[in-house]
Motif scaffolding. Structure first.
Motif, PDB file in Angstrom:
ATOM      1  N   ASP A  20      45.098 104.121  42.652  1.00 23.85           N
ATOM      2  CA  ASP A  20      45.971 105.222  42.257  1.00 23.85           C
ATOM      3  C   ASP A  20      46.319 105.126  40.766  1.00 23.85           C
ATOM      4  N   ARG A  21      46.621 103.912  40.303  1.00 25.67           N
ATOM      5  CA  ARG A  21      46.946 103.730  38.885  1.00 25.67           C
ATOM      6  C   ARG A  21      45.771 104.127  38.007  1.00 25.67           C
ATOM      7  N   ARG A  22      44.572 103.730  38.412  1.00 24.19           N
ATOM      8  CA  ARG A  22      43.393 104.043  37.613  1.00 24.19           C
ATOM      9  C   ARG A  22      43.062 105.532  37.663  1.00 24.19           C
ATOM     10  N   LEU A  23      43.343 106.171  38.780  1.00 26.06           N
ATOM     11  CA  LEU A  23      43.181 107.623  38.843  1.00 26.06           C
ATOM     12  C   LEU A  23      44.119 108.306  37.851  1.00 26.06           C
ATOM     13  N   ASP A  24      45.368 107.864  37.851  1.00 30.92           N
ATOM     14  CA  ASP A  24      46.362 108.471  36.964  1.00 30.92           C
ATOM     15  C   ASP A  24      46.029 108.249  35.493  1.00 30.92           C
ATOM     16  N   SER A  25      45.408 107.117  35.186  1.00 28.92           N
ATOM     17  CA  SER A  25      45.094 106.819  33.793  1.00 28.92           C
ATOM     18  C   SER A  25      43.727 107.342  33.363  1.00 28.92           C
ATOM     19  N   GLY A  26      43.030 108.029  34.280  1.00 30.80           N
ATOM     20  CA  GLY A  26      41.753 108.645  33.926  1.00 30.80           C
ATOM     21  C   GLY A  26      40.590 107.689  33.813  1.00 30.80           C
ATOM     22  N   GLU A  27      40.638 106.566  34.521  1.00 28.53           N
ATOM     23  CA  GLU A  27      39.576 105.571  34.408  1.00 28.53           C
ATOM     24  C   GLU A  27      38.355 105.891  35.273  1.00 28.53           C
ATOM     25  N   PHE A  28      38.481 106.836  36.195  1.00 23.61           N
ATOM     26  CA  PHE A  28      37.332 107.255  37.001  1.00 23.61           C
ATOM     27  C   PHE A  28      36.689 108.482  36.347  1.00 23.61           C
ATOM     28  N   PRO A  29      35.370 108.458  36.131  1.00 20.03           N
ATOM     29  CA  PRO A  29      34.701 109.616  35.521  1.00 20.03           C
ATOM     30  C   PRO A  29      34.877 110.891  36.337  1.00 20.03           C
ATOM     31  N   ASP A  30      34.893 110.767  37.654  1.00 18.19           N
ATOM     32  CA  ASP A  30      35.095 111.920  38.534  1.00 18.19           C
ATOM     33  C   ASP A  30      36.287 111.614  39.442  1.00 18.19           C
ATOM     34  N   PRO A  31      37.503 111.911  38.999  1.00 21.01           N
ATOM     35  CA  PRO A  31      38.682 111.567  39.799  1.00 21.01           C
ATOM     36  C   PRO A  31      38.735 112.279  41.139  1.00 21.01           C
ATOM     37  N   ARG A  32      38.178 113.470  41.217  1.00 16.91           N
ATOM     38  CA  ARG A  32      38.169 114.194  42.495  1.00 16.91           C
ATOM     39  C   ARG A  32      37.358 113.427  43.528  1.00 16.91           C
ATOM     40  N   ALA A  33      36.172 112.958  43.137  1.00 16.62           N
ATOM     41  CA  ALA A  33      35.330 112.190  44.055  1.00 16.62           C
ATOM     42  C   ALA A  33      35.981 110.857  44.403  1.00 16.62           C
ATOM     43  N   ALA A  34      36.562 110.194  43.404  1.00 18.67           N
ATOM     44  CA  ALA A  34      37.186 108.895  43.643  1.00 18.67           C
ATOM     45  C   ALA A  34      38.371 109.019  44.588  1.00 18.67           C
ATOM     46  N   THR A  86      38.912 111.386  46.810  1.00 17.25           N
ATOM     47  CA  THR A  86      38.434 111.743  48.148  1.00 17.25           C
ATOM     48  C   THR A  86      37.895 110.519  48.877  1.00 17.25           C
ATOM     49  N   LEU A  87      37.096 109.710  48.192  1.00 14.09           N
ATOM     50  CA  LEU A  87      36.558 108.501  48.818  1.00 14.09           C
ATOM     51  C   LEU A  87      37.688 107.546  49.190  1.00 14.09           C
ATOM     52  N   ASP A  88      38.665 107.393  48.309  1.00 13.64           N
ATOM     53  CA  ASP A  88      39.780 106.486  48.567  1.00 13.64           C
ATOM     54  C   ASP A  88      40.567 106.907  49.806  1.00 13.64           C
ATOM     55  N   VAL A 100      30.114 108.749  53.865  1.00  9.61           N
ATOM     56  CA  VAL A 100      29.570 109.936  54.542  1.00  9.61           C
ATOM     57  C   VAL A 100      30.650 111.014  54.682  1.00  9.61           C
ATOM     58  N   ASP A 101      31.857 110.610  55.073  1.00  7.41           N
ATOM     59  CA  ASP A 101      32.969 111.565  55.184  1.00  7.41           C
ATOM     60  C   ASP A 101      33.221 112.266  53.849  1.00  7.41           C
ATOM     61  N   ALA A 102      33.240 111.477  52.776  1.00 12.48           N
ATOM     62  CA  ALA A 102      33.514 112.037  51.449  1.00 12.48           C
ATOM     63  C   ALA A 102      32.401 112.983  51.012  1.00 12.48           C
ATOM     64  N   CYS A 103      31.162 112.623  51.306  1.00 12.03           N
ATOM     65  CA  CYS A 103      30.036 113.499  50.954  1.00 12.03           C
ATOM     66  C   CYS A 103      30.153 114.846  51.667  1.00 12.03           C
ATOM     67  N   ARG A 104      30.557 114.807  52.918  1.00 13.05           N
ATOM     68  CA  ARG A 104      30.732 116.052  53.656  1.00 13.05           C
ATOM     69  C   ARG A 104      31.882 116.873  53.087  1.00 13.05           C
ATOM     70  N   SER A 105      32.972 116.190  52.715  1.00 16.54           N
ATOM     71  CA  SER A 105      34.126 116.898  52.159  1.00 16.54           C
ATOM     72  C   SER A 105      33.800 117.532  50.812  1.00 16.54           C
ATOM     73  N   LEU A 106      33.017 116.818  50.008  1.00 14.58           N
ATOM     74  CA  LEU A 106      32.728 117.270  48.644  1.00 14.58           C
ATOM     75  C   LEU A 106      31.447 118.086  48.543  1.00 14.58           C
ATOM     76  N   LEU A 145      28.201 109.672  44.537  1.00 13.92           N
ATOM     77  CA  LEU A 145      29.414 108.855  44.653  1.00 13.92           C
ATOM     78  C   LEU A 145      29.171 107.397  44.286  1.00 13.92           C
ATOM     79  N   GLU A 146      27.972 107.083  43.824  1.00 11.08           N
ATOM     80  CA  GLU A 146      27.642 105.675  43.596  1.00 11.08           C
ATOM     81  C   GLU A 146      28.544 105.039  42.546  1.00 11.08           C
ATOM     82  N   ASP A 147      28.849 105.767  41.488  1.00 10.70           N
ATOM     83  CA  ASP A 147      29.712 105.198  40.450  1.00 10.70           C
ATOM     84  C   ASP A 147      31.098 104.897  41.002  1.00 10.70           C
TER      85      ASP A 147
END
Length: 236
Positions: free
Chosen positions: A46-60, A62-64, A123-129, A136-138
């Motif tokens: 959550d902290r890394r999402l808020d600080s923008g450390e994930f290139p695709d926060p939407r995917a990250a 959702t997977l989380d 798999v769940d995240a791939c279906r959602s997105l 989602l590999e990154d």
């Protein structure tokens, strides 16, 4: 870059649920031990999402969330006196065993969650997105790196004493039988296989059941009751 705002609430909801479990479960309960570990992981994501450390926060995000939902579903299932997935059963069955050490509880939970739940969460995240696992590999690798770093910290924090484990302690040998890095690598291959099998429901279901059983078997071994450390190994 994808916007994160719409995904903040679900991650926060997961954190709130884990904090509630932390408050209500006895400290030495095996599920409580794992929950504290997982709460730390999710808080860091959550902290890394808020600080923008994930290139695709939407995917990250959702997977989380999809990942956490599987653990929380197992908790809810056990609370209703129903059988959780096989990968989680050893932890729930032995959560109060006096001969199982806290580090074993933590690693058994990580084994269940990474060895089984993470592949299904991909798999769940791939279906959602509406994407492929490769997309989602990154995010998978970043979350996996965080888990590996945390596992090292968990081993240090929950070691049964201030010094390194002695060769005479059976926990030394038990810890060497399981590796999070190997489990993570296997999980990525499993996620890709499940995605490839998504149109073959019978095969995918059998594959998932066998994965669940195999991870549960590993978890039961990790929770082998060991009792106290040998007297010679205890601090004076």
């Amino acid at each position: 870059m994808a916007q994160l705002e719409h995904f903040t609430t679900p991650v926060d909801a997961v954190l709130s649920r884990m904090r509630a479990l932390d408050a209500e479960l006895p400290e030495r309960d095996g599920v409580a031990v794992f929950n504290r570990v997982y709460l730390t992981v999710t808080g860091e994501v959550d902290r890394r999402l808020d600080s923008g450390e994930f290139p695709d926060p939407r995917a990250a995000a959702t997977l989380d969330v999809r990942f956490a939902e599987r653990y929380l579903a197992a908790v809810d299932t056990a609370a209703r006196d129903r059988r959780p997935p096989a990968c989680w059963r050893p932890l729930f069955q032995l959560r109060r065993h006096p001969g199982v050490r806290p580090l074993q509880f933590a690693l058994a939970g990580i084994n269940a969650h990474v060895g089984h739940d993470l592949a299904l969460a991909v798999v769940d995240a791939c279906r959602s997105l509406g994407c492929e696992p490769a997309d989602l590999e990154d995010e998978f690798d970043r979350v996996g790196d965080l888990l590996v770093a945390l596992e090292e910290q968990v081993r240090e924090d929950l070691m049964p004493g201030p010094d390194l484990l002695q060769l005479a302690d059976p926990l030394t040998h038990l810890l060497g039988s399981w590796s999070l890095e190997r489990a993570r690598d296997a999980t990525w291959a499993t996620a890709r296989a499940l995605w490839a099998l998504r149109h073959c429901e019978d095969v995918a279901e059998e594959f998932t059941e066998r994965l669940d059983a195999a991870v549960g078997f590993a978890g039961r071994m990790l929770l082998t009751p060991l009792g106290d450390r040998p007297v010679a190994d205890r601090a004076p």
